[in-house]
Design a protein around this motif. Structure first.
Motif, PDB file in Angstrom:
ATOM      1  N   MET A 172      22.591  -5.854  -0.492  1.00 16.37           N
ATOM      2  CA  MET A 172      22.431  -5.079  -1.735  1.00 16.37           C
ATOM      3  C   MET A 172      22.046  -5.999  -2.892  1.00 16.37           C
ATOM      4  O   MET A 172      21.199  -5.652  -3.718  1.00 16.37           O
ATOM      5  CB  MET A 172      23.744  -4.336  -2.023  1.00 16.37           C
TER       6      MET A 172
ATOM      7  N   ALA B  28      22.287   3.723 -13.129  1.00 19.96           N
ATOM      8  CA  ALA B  28      23.562   3.771 -12.400  1.00 19.96           C
ATOM      9  C   ALA B  28      24.629   4.445 -13.272  1.00 19.96           C
ATOM     10  O   ALA B  28      25.344   5.353 -12.819  1.00 19.96           O
ATOM     11  CB  ALA B  28      23.991   2.363 -12.002  1.00 19.96           C
TER      12      ALA B  28
ATOM     13  N   ASN C 161      29.172  -6.504 -13.563  1.00 18.62           N
ATOM     14  CA  ASN C 161      28.211  -5.401 -13.720  1.00 18.62           C
ATOM     15  C   ASN C 161      28.783  -4.045 -13.345  1.00 18.62           C
ATOM     16  O   ASN C 161      28.281  -3.016 -13.799  1.00 18.62           O
ATOM     17  CB  ASN C 161      26.958  -5.684 -12.888  1.00 18.62           C
ATOM     18  N   ASN C 162      29.820  -4.018 -12.504  1.00 22.44           N
ATOM     19  CA  ASN C 162      30.485  -2.741 -12.236  1.00 22.44           C
ATOM     20  C   ASN C 162      31.020  -2.196 -13.566  1.00 22.44           C
ATOM     21  O   ASN C 162      30.839  -1.009 -13.874  1.00 22.44           O
ATOM     22  CB  ASN C 162      31.609  -2.960 -11.215  1.00 22.44           C
TER      23      ASN C 162
ATOM     24  N   ASP D 282      28.211  -0.714 -15.634  1.00 25.99           N
ATOM     25  CA  ASP D 282      27.913   0.688 -15.299  1.00 25.99           C
ATOM     26  C   ASP D 282      28.885   1.608 -16.050  1.00 25.99           C
ATOM     27  O   ASP D 282      28.512   2.694 -16.502  1.00 25.99           O
ATOM     28  CB  ASP D 282      28.077   0.933 -13.793  1.00 25.99           C
TER      29      ASP D 282
ATOM     30  N   PHE E 124      35.880  -3.202 -10.389  1.00 27.53           N
ATOM     31  CA  PHE E 124      35.183  -4.133  -9.500  1.00 27.53           C
ATOM     32  C   PHE E 124      34.377  -3.361  -8.467  1.00 27.53           C
ATOM     33  O   PHE E 124      34.827  -2.333  -7.960  1.00 27.53           O
ATOM     34  CB  PHE E 124      36.173  -5.038  -8.744  1.00 27.53           C
TER      35      PHE E 124
ATOM     36  N   LEU F 231      33.796  -7.899  -5.842  1.00 27.58           N
ATOM     37  CA  LEU F 231      35.223  -8.172  -5.555  1.00 27.58           C
ATOM     38  C   LEU F 231      35.318  -9.326  -4.571  1.00 27.58           C
ATOM     39  O   LEU F 231      34.671  -9.327  -3.530  1.00 27.58           O
ATOM     40  CB  LEU F 231      35.872  -6.929  -4.946  1.00 27.58           C
TER      41      LEU F 231
ATOM     42  N   ARG G 277      38.605 -11.208  -4.180  1.00 25.59           N
ATOM     43  CA  ARG G 277      39.997 -11.555  -3.867  1.00 25.59           C
ATOM     44  C   ARG G 277      40.888 -10.340  -4.091  1.00 25.59           C
ATOM     45  O   ARG G 277      40.455  -9.376  -4.740  1.00 25.59           O
ATOM     46  CB  ARG G 277      40.461 -12.742  -4.713  1.00 25.59           C
ATOM     47  N   PRO G 278      42.114 -10.391  -3.570  1.00 23.07           N
ATOM     48  CA  PRO G 278      42.982  -9.218  -3.726  1.00 23.07           C
ATOM     49  C   PRO G 278      43.323  -8.941  -5.195  1.00 23.07           C
ATOM     50  O   PRO G 278      43.385  -9.866  -6.012  1.00 23.07           O
ATOM     51  CB  PRO G 278      44.254  -9.619  -2.956  1.00 23.07           C
TER      52      PRO G 278
ATOM     53  N   ILE H 233      15.126   2.304  -7.263  1.00 22.90           N
ATOM     54  CA  ILE H 233      14.728   1.164  -6.418  1.00 22.90           C
ATOM     55  C   ILE H 233      13.803   1.714  -5.328  1.00 22.90           C
ATOM     56  O   ILE H 233      14.187   2.644  -4.610  1.00 22.90           O
ATOM     57  CB  ILE H 233      15.960   0.487  -5.781  1.00 22.90           C
TER      58      ILE H 233
HETATM   59  N1  LIG Z   1      21.594  -1.742  -7.072  1.00 20.70           N
HETATM   60  C1  LIG Z   1      22.854  -1.722  -7.354  1.00 20.70           C
HETATM   61  O1  LIG Z   1      23.688  -1.495  -6.485  1.00 20.70           O
HETATM   62  C2  LIG Z   1      23.286  -1.993  -8.699  1.00 20.70           C
HETATM   63  C3  LIG Z   1      24.607  -2.298  -8.930  1.00 20.70           C
HETATM   64  N2  LIG Z   1      25.117  -2.493 -10.113  1.00 20.70           N
HETATM   65  C4  LIG Z   1      26.525  -2.671 -10.254  1.00 20.70           C
HETATM   66  O2  LIG Z   1      26.826  -4.031 -10.177  1.00 20.70           O
HETATM   67  C5  LIG Z   1      27.984  -4.216  -9.411  1.00 20.70           C
HETATM   68  C6  LIG Z   1      28.094  -5.614  -8.932  1.00 20.70           C
HETATM   69  O3  LIG Z   1      28.240  -6.415 -10.083  1.00 20.70           O
HETATM   70  P1  LIG Z   1      28.814  -7.890 -10.060  1.00 20.70           P
HETATM   71  O4  LIG Z   1      28.799  -8.367 -11.433  1.00 20.70           O
HETATM   72  O5  LIG Z   1      28.085  -8.688  -9.082  1.00 20.70           O
HETATM   73  O6  LIG Z   1      30.284  -7.713  -9.476  1.00 20.70           O
HETATM   74  P2  LIG Z   1      31.538  -6.881  -9.999  1.00 20.70           P
HETATM   75  O7  LIG Z   1      31.296  -6.244 -11.283  1.00 20.70           O
HETATM   76  O8  LIG Z   1      31.936  -6.011  -8.861  1.00 20.70           O
HETATM   77  O9  LIG Z   1      32.688  -7.977 -10.132  1.00 20.70           O
HETATM   78  C7  LIG Z   1      32.433  -9.311 -10.505  1.00 20.70           C
HETATM   79  C8  LIG Z   1      33.493  -9.827 -11.444  1.00 20.70           C
HETATM   80  O10 LIG Z   1      34.771  -9.469 -10.995  1.00 20.70           O
HETATM   81  C9  LIG Z   1      35.594 -10.631 -10.888  1.00 20.70           C
HETATM   82  N3  LIG Z   1      36.500 -10.418  -9.782  1.00 20.70           N
HETATM   83  C10 LIG Z   1      36.205 -10.227  -8.498  1.00 20.70           C
HETATM   84  N4  LIG Z   1      37.310  -9.939  -7.797  1.00 20.70           N
HETATM   85  C11 LIG Z   1      38.344  -9.936  -8.672  1.00 20.70           C
HETATM   86  C12 LIG Z   1      39.726  -9.678  -8.574  1.00 20.70           C
HETATM   87  N5  LIG Z   1      40.295  -9.370  -7.437  1.00 20.70           N
HETATM   88  N6  LIG Z   1      40.487  -9.773  -9.672  1.00 20.70           N
HETATM   89  C13 LIG Z   1      39.956 -10.095 -10.859  1.00 20.70           C
HETATM   90  N7  LIG Z   1      38.623 -10.354 -11.035  1.00 20.70           N
HETATM   91  C14 LIG Z   1      37.838 -10.265  -9.957  1.00 20.70           C
HETATM   92  C15 LIG Z   1      34.657 -11.774 -10.735  1.00 20.70           C
HETATM   93  O11 LIG Z   1      35.335 -12.837 -11.282  1.00 20.70           O
HETATM   94  P3  LIG Z   1      35.242 -14.342 -10.763  1.00 20.70           P
HETATM   95  O12 LIG Z   1      36.504 -14.938 -11.265  1.00 20.70           O
HETATM   96  O13 LIG Z   1      35.177 -14.345  -9.289  1.00 20.70           O
HETATM   97  O14 LIG Z   1      34.042 -14.898 -11.410  1.00 20.70           O
HETATM   98  C16 LIG Z   1      33.457 -11.305 -11.564  1.00 20.70           C
HETATM   99  O15 LIG Z   1      33.659 -11.586 -12.904  1.00 20.70           O
HETATM  100  C17 LIG Z   1      27.880  -3.175  -8.372  1.00 20.70           C
HETATM  101  O16 LIG Z   1      29.120  -2.929  -7.763  1.00 20.70           O
HETATM  102  C18 LIG Z   1      27.361  -1.988  -9.189  1.00 20.70           C
HETATM  103  O17 LIG Z   1      28.430  -1.293  -9.762  1.00 20.70           O
HETATM  104  C19 LIG Z   1      24.197  -2.511 -11.276  1.00 20.70           C
HETATM  105  O18 LIG Z   1      24.675  -1.874 -12.340  1.00 20.70           O
HETATM  106  C20 LIG Z   1      22.881  -1.798 -11.032  1.00 20.70           C
HETATM  107  C21 LIG Z   1      22.283  -1.968  -9.779  1.00 20.70           C
END
Ligand SMILES: NC(=O)C1=CN([C@@H]2O[C@H](COP(=O)(O)OP(=O)(O)OC[C@H]3O[C@@H](n4cnc5c(N)ncnc54)[C@H](OP(=O)(O)O)[C@@H]3O)[C@@H](O)[C@H]2O)[C@H](O)CC1
Ligand SMILES: [K+]
Length: 488
Positions: free
Chosen positions: A11, A32, A59-60, A63, A123, A127, A129-130, A204
């Motif tokens: 994805m 989205a 990015n979640n 959205d 998330f 995602l 980690r737990p 897309i």
């Molecule tokens: N085409 C598409 O599918 C589109 C999807 N979109 C949306 O984008 C997300 C994915 O976005 P992304 O930024 O890559 O990831 P997330 O938002 O899911 O999460 C990343 C941040 O979350 C932190 N993280 C991860 N796990 C944990 C946890 N258990 N506890 C706390 N924080 C967590 C992570 O932190 P780090 O410390 O690891 O850096 C990141 O900060 C997709 O799901 C769609 O919703 C677009 O909008 C459009 C296209």
């Protein structure tokens, strides 16, 4: 209709390919978030409710900010709670947060009091980690009775690839994901958290898939309808295959169910081989069944020698004695197609190399449930999808790993996830019917991967047709109606 399932990594590749094709990430996020707002309105029957949108740091969460803007513009009372620091938002998420002109609170369980809907945008694909701390507390707070939850992409805490719940995850009423589903939308336990799944088109183009090469699909008749065997107007029974089943002496019900299913699904002839002591039971069960008494594996080999007997089922109710073992090895050496099920897995526990040496290949379908799977393949790790794929590669055969989310894997890496089976199918004899259905399709010359997929789907459809209170005997009887209903 699209049937591809994409992993999280695929994805992310799709997103990159779309952006390289000139579609900005912010536009994908805008669409989205709009889709999320639209589904929130549908979920609430078009009547605005106080909505709390919980946004995560990636990015979640972006959205979620877009959805907040659209719901607010539609006259909804929107409260946004952010996990983390607003200034730490990056890229498209930072853009989406800037476009939201309303208040942003710190995400806390208190925000949910008085809410009529919560949108979980904490998330998604990222995602890693737990859940713990505040995120965990928020998930627990979402579990209020009567509070609907709409999840963005996946319920937070669900890993997109393997369907595992990391720490905790809300049980959503609706999950809105984008472009194509992820494995977690179909694999348990995650599937129990997804609710109604909506896959939104966010612009897309399908052409990006060419460079991705998806190997996972949802199982659906459009994948195998053209290959589904239909009797020729001028055909005769030998052109519809001749299935051979080894029947046990004590547990005769299993092979009788398989035989009945095979006959119902159009095998031209079905021969059931059994020891003389059981001959009468089988003979009296169905006039259309050919019963052949055999006294040892030599007798079974004689039946195999007829090339018209082209598909074999070994295992249901067959016992774990020498007869089953030798019949399996003889059938493999004879180069037949077939299904290996039930007692086969106990008889060949840990003996995969013996089976491979005897000629196990992709003309064969193995149909284990989890326990049987472990007997043959050992304690593999990973998701059901990963394990079925690994087992297929290792055995060289098609592996159908049974469950509420039956996974069908081909040794070349292709995988299908079946999703039409009602829980009513978890009953004695149900698996014997499934192996009989697949046997009938193999006898009629269907490709084994398609035969396994078709068998699983028809089994699920028959389960739905019979509904609550079904017993395994009902399933073969439902086959004609299911075929008619689906123009097969
Ligand atoms: N085409 C598409 O599918 C589109 C999807 N979109 C949306 O984008 C997300 C994915 O976005 P992304 O930024 O890559 O990831 P997330 O938002 O899911 O999460 C990343 C941040 O979350 C932190 N993280 C991860 N796990 C944990 C946890 N258990 N506890 C706390 N924080 C967590 C992570 O932190 P780090 O410390 O690891 O850096 C990141 O900060 C997709 O799901 C769609 O919703 C677009 O909008 C459009 C296209
Ligand atoms: K989410």
């Amino acid at each position: 209709m699209a049937h591809e399932i994409l992993t999280v990594a695929q994805m992310y590749s799709v997103d990159r390919a779309a952006m390289q094709a000139g579609i900005p990430g912010s536009l994908l996020m805008e669409r989205a978030g709009m889709a999320v707002a639209r589904e929130a309105i549908i979920l609430c029957g078009g009547r605005p409710r106080p909505v709390v949108i919980l946004c995560g740091p990636g990015n979640n969460g972006g959205d979620g900010f877009v959805a907040a803007r659209h719901l607010s513009a539609a006259g909804w009372r929107v409260r946004v709670g952010l996990l983390g620091d607003r200034v730490a938002l990056r890229g498209d998420a930072a853009w989406a947060a800037e476009c939201w002109t309303g208040c942003v609170d710190v995400a806390s369980p208190d925000l949910l009091s008085g809410a009529g809907l919560v949108i979980d945008a904490m998330f998604g694909a990222g995602l890693n980690r737990p859940l713990e701390g505040q995120a965990l507390a928020l998930v627990q707070a979402m579990a209020q009775p009567g509070l609907p939850v709409l999840a963005v992409d996946v319920p937070s805490g669900i890993h997109g690839d393997n369907g595992v719940v990391l720490g905790a995850a809300p049980v959503a009423d609706v999950t809105v994901s984008f472009f194509r589903p992820k494995p977690a939308h179909y694999l348990y336990p995650a599937r129990g958290h997804v609710g109604r799944l909506v896959i939104a088109d966010i612009g897309i183009p399908d052409t990006v898939l060419a460079s991705i090469g998806p190997t996972i699909q949802t199982n659906d008749p459009t994948l195998w309808r053209a290959q589904f065997p239909r009797p020729a107007v001028t055909g005769h029974k030998y052109q519809r295959g001749h299935a051979l089943i080894l029947g046990g002496t004590v547990m005769t019900g299993a092979a009788r169910l398989s035989a009945r299913a095979a006959l119902r699904l159009g095998a031209g002839l079905v021969t059931l081989a059994c020891e003389p002591a059981a001959q009468l039971v089988y003979s009296l069960s169905m006039p259309s069944l050919i019963v052949q008494p055999i006294t040892d594996a030599g007798g079974f080999s004689e039946l195999l020698a007829d090339p018209r007997r082209n598909a074999v089922l070994l295992g249901p109710g067959a016992g774990t004695g020498a007869l089953l073992r030798e019949a399996v090895l003889a059938s493999l050496r004879a180069g037949k197609a077939g299904v290996l099920d039930a007692d086969f897995f106990s008889s060949f526990a840990g003996a995969l190399s013996t089976l491979r040496q005897a000629g196990l290949n992709d003309r064969w379908v193995l149909t284990p449930h989890e326990g049987e799977f472990a007997r043959l393949f050992g304690p593999l790790t990973g998701s059901r999808l990963d394990r079925a794929r690994h087992a297929a590669a290792e055995s060289g055969a098609v592996v159908l790993l049974k469950g509420p989310d039956t996974v069908i894997a081909h040794p070349d890496g292709r995988v299908r996830v079946n999703h039409n089976a009602p829980p009513d199918l978890a009953i004695a004899g149900s698996g014997d019917v499934l192996s009989g259905l697949i046997l009938a399709l193999l006898a009629q010359g269907m490709d084994p991967f398609d035969a396994a997929s078709t068998g699983a789907w028809l089994h699920g459809a028959a389960g739905q047709y019979c509904g609550r209170g079904l017993i395994a005997e009902d399933l073969p009887e439902a086959v004609p109606a299911v075929l008619k209903q689906n123009n097969l």
